[in-house]
Write a protein that holds these residues in place. Structure first.
Motif, PDB file in Angstrom:
ATOM      1  N   ALA A 197       5.987  32.449  40.222  1.00 48.23           N
ATOM      2  CA  ALA A 197       5.697  33.837  39.883  1.00 48.23           C
ATOM      3  C   ALA A 197       5.702  34.107  38.296  1.00 48.23           C
ATOM      4  N   SER A 198       5.353  32.808  37.691  1.00 50.82           N
ATOM      5  CA  SER A 198       5.417  33.076  35.995  1.00 50.82           C
ATOM      6  C   SER A 198       4.436  33.773  35.384  1.00 50.82           C
ATOM      7  N   GLY A 199       4.865  34.364  34.487  1.00 55.76           N
ATOM      8  CA  GLY A 199       3.658  34.866  33.410  1.00 55.76           C
ATOM      9  C   GLY A 199       2.982  34.074  32.887  1.00 55.76           C
ATOM     10  N   GLY A 200       1.916  34.528  32.007  1.00 55.07           N
ATOM     11  CA  GLY A 200       0.687  33.550  31.312  1.00 55.07           C
ATOM     12  C   GLY A 200       0.898  33.455  29.817  1.00 55.07           C
ATOM     13  N   GLY A 201       0.609  32.496  29.452  1.00 55.48           N
ATOM     14  CA  GLY A 201       0.946  32.188  27.881  1.00 55.48           C
ATOM     15  C   GLY A 201      -0.331  33.190  27.098  1.00 55.48           C
ATOM     16  N   GLY A 202       0.040  33.366  25.843  1.00 56.72           N
ATOM     17  CA  GLY A 202      -0.892  34.141  25.107  1.00 56.72           C
ATOM     18  C   GLY A 202      -1.788  33.203  24.379  1.00 56.72           C
ATOM     19  N   LYS A 203      -3.104  33.615  24.113  1.00 57.99           N
ATOM     20  CA  LYS A 203      -4.018  33.029  23.285  1.00 57.99           C
ATOM     21  C   LYS A 203      -3.457  32.595  21.949  1.00 57.99           C
ATOM     22  N   GLY A 204      -3.656  31.616  21.239  1.00 61.37           N
ATOM     23  CA  GLY A 204      -3.452  31.403  19.786  1.00 61.37           C
ATOM     24  C   GLY A 204      -4.231  31.912  18.800  1.00 61.37           C
ATOM     25  N   GLY A 205      -3.791  32.244  17.727  1.00 59.64           N
ATOM     26  CA  GLY A 205      -4.772  32.960  16.766  1.00 59.64           C
ATOM     27  C   GLY A 205      -5.572  31.852  16.179  1.00 59.64           C
ATOM     28  N   THR A 206      -6.608  32.445  15.492  1.00 57.62           N
ATOM     29  CA  THR A 206      -7.693  31.855  15.066  1.00 57.62           C
ATOM     30  C   THR A 206      -7.585  31.671  13.574  1.00 57.62           C
ATOM     31  N   SER A 207      -8.111  30.279  12.899  1.00 57.87           N
ATOM     32  CA  SER A 207      -8.017  29.971  11.352  1.00 57.87           C
ATOM     33  C   SER A 207      -8.986  31.049  10.638  1.00 57.87           C
ATOM     34  N   GLY A 208      -8.469  31.192   9.560  1.00 57.95           N
ATOM     35  CA  GLY A 208      -9.340  32.142   8.361  1.00 57.95           C
ATOM     36  C   GLY A 208     -10.530  31.165   7.963  1.00 57.95           C
ATOM     37  N   THR A 209     -11.470  31.772   7.731  1.00 58.33           N
ATOM     38  CA  THR A 209     -12.559  30.995   7.046  1.00 58.33           C
ATOM     39  C   THR A 209     -13.204  31.694   5.743  1.00 58.33           C
ATOM     40  N   GLY A 210     -13.375  31.243   4.703  1.00 58.05           N
ATOM     41  CA  GLY A 210     -13.756  31.980   3.413  1.00 58.05           C
ATOM     42  C   GLY A 210     -12.985  32.968   3.258  1.00 58.05           C
ATOM     43  N   ILE A 211     -13.467  34.328   3.205  1.00 59.81           N
ATOM     44  CA  ILE A 211     -12.774  35.548   2.933  1.00 59.81           C
ATOM     45  C   ILE A 211     -12.265  36.133   4.123  1.00 59.81           C
ATOM     46  N   THR A 212     -12.568  35.654   5.439  1.00 61.28           N
ATOM     47  CA  THR A 212     -12.081  36.292   6.510  1.00 61.28           C
ATOM     48  C   THR A 212     -10.765  35.628   6.970  1.00 61.28           C
ATOM     49  N   PRO A 213      -9.756  36.633   7.259  1.00 60.68           N
ATOM     50  CA  PRO A 213      -8.438  36.096   7.482  1.00 60.68           C
ATOM     51  C   PRO A 213      -8.396  35.649   8.972  1.00 60.68           C
ATOM     52  N   GLY A 214      -7.327  34.818   9.131  1.00 57.00           N
ATOM     53  CA  GLY A 214      -6.894  34.408  10.579  1.00 57.00           C
ATOM     54  C   GLY A 214      -6.058  35.480  11.366  1.00 57.00           C
ATOM     55  N   THR A 215      -6.354  35.285  12.675  1.00 57.63           N
ATOM     56  CA  THR A 215      -5.652  36.344  13.560  1.00 57.63           C
ATOM     57  C   THR A 215      -4.292  35.773  13.912  1.00 57.63           C
ATOM     58  N   GLY A 216      -3.506  37.032  14.385  1.00 62.81           N
ATOM     59  CA  GLY A 216      -2.285  36.654  14.909  1.00 62.81           C
ATOM     60  C   GLY A 216      -2.051  36.070  16.156  1.00 62.81           C
ATOM     61  N   GLY A 217      -1.365  35.389  16.708  1.00 63.50           N
ATOM     62  CA  GLY A 217      -0.986  34.928  18.024  1.00 63.50           C
ATOM     63  C   GLY A 217      -0.878  35.857  19.187  1.00 63.50           C
ATOM     64  N   ALA A 218      -1.497  35.950  20.272  1.00 67.12           N
ATOM     65  CA  ALA A 218      -1.225  37.001  21.116  1.00 67.12           C
ATOM     66  C   ALA A 218       0.271  36.610  21.808  1.00 67.12           C
ATOM     67  N   GLY A 219       1.058  37.822  22.401  1.00 67.96           N
ATOM     68  CA  GLY A 219       2.344  37.558  23.192  1.00 67.96           C
ATOM     69  C   GLY A 219       2.223  36.861  24.593  1.00 67.96           C
ATOM     70  N   GLY A 220       2.992  36.577  25.297  1.00 71.46           N
ATOM     71  CA  GLY A 220       3.238  35.972  26.671  1.00 71.46           C
ATOM     72  C   GLY A 220       3.369  37.142  27.531  1.00 71.46           C
ATOM     73  N   GLY A 221       3.192  36.847  28.739  1.00 72.78           N
ATOM     74  CA  GLY A 221       3.213  37.874  29.921  1.00 72.78           C
ATOM     75  C   GLY A 221       4.692  37.591  30.514  1.00 72.78           C
ATOM     76  N   SER A 222       5.179  38.437  31.039  1.00 78.31           N
ATOM     77  CA  SER A 222       6.461  38.317  31.763  1.00 78.31           C
ATOM     78  C   SER A 222       6.429  37.803  33.451  1.00 78.31           C
TER      79      SER A 222
END
Length: 237
Positions: free
Chosen positions: A181-206
């Motif tokens: 009955a485990s929770g799911g993992g969050g998606k990792g963040g994306t890397s930045g490109t040029g002037i576009t910043p990377g994104t933060g990673g998402a949290g895991g489910g309980s």
């Protein structure tokens, strides 16, 4: 069960157990017997309470384990009955030095706080709180979703499902039988490109809940209700 849909007698409409926030369906069957290597997947928007007139038996072996899953599939599919009525982890926030990750969802204990961008801990999302806990009471309740990563990463891990077996006879689970009955993992963040910043990673489910009730037990297998891992952060431009 083994990729075949199994039907049974629903005993009434969906209801919400006392003290829970999870919709639950009761399925009434005479008996259940699962052999080595069986694969059972429970899906849907409601938790499952399996009411068994006789006994529930499942066997497995090292080469052919039996898995009964009400778990979430990462950030794509929730476990049955999730999300519950409680709040999950909070989303990450932007900072001048980076972007925060989402907080992990809580259940029996608080979740983990999201990581901060480039060490700025203030941007990490707050952890989800506890719920579904009452003294001397077992509550059938699904897990909750984690918090989103900052910017465009909304793919937080879903919560695990909830599953209960109430048998008038014996519940027998041999070694190499797993109820997950485990929770799911969050998606990792994306890397930045040029002037576009990377994104933060998402949290895991309980993780969700597994309850077993019977006149007698023989349980040699495993019950798992782990929280999902948080996604790693994206690199800066």
């Amino acid at each position: 069960v083994n990729n075949a849909v199994v039907t049974g007698l629903k005993w009434g409409t969906a209801y919400t157990p006392t003290g829970s926030g999870t919709s639950t369906i009761v399925l009434h069957v005479q008996a259940v017997s699962l052999g080595d290597g069986a694969s059972v997947s429970v899906t849907g928007t409601s938790a499952l309470l399996l009411l068994v007139d006789k006994g529930f038996t499942a066997t497995g072996s090292q080469s052919s384990p039996t898995v009964i899953s009400v778990a979430a599939a990462k950030y794509t599919t929730a476990g049955p009955g999730s999300p519950s009525s409680t709040a999950g982890g909070a989303g990450g926030a932007a900072g001048t030095t980076g972007h925060g990750g989402g907080g992990g969802a809580g259940h029996g204990d608080v979740g983990g706080k999201g990581g901060g961008g480039n060490g700025n801990t203030a941007t990490g999302g707050a952890a989800g709180g506890t719920y579904g806990i009452a003294a001397n009471t077992e509550i059938l309740q699904a897990g909750e979703r984690g918090g989103a990563g900052d910017l465009n990463n909304t793919m937080a891990g879903y919560g695990g499902g909830a599953f209960q077996i109430t048998a008038c006879g014996t519940i027998s689970l041999s070694a190499y039988v797993v109820i997950d009955a485990s929770g799911g993992g969050g998606k990792g963040g994306t890397s930045g490109t040029g002037i576009t910043p990377g994104t933060g990673g998402a949290g895991g489910g309980s993780g969700g809940t597994v309850l077993l009730e019977a006149s007698t037990f023989s349980v040699g297998g495993s019950l798992a209700s782990n929280g999902g891992g948080g996604g790693g952060g994206g690199a800066p431009p």
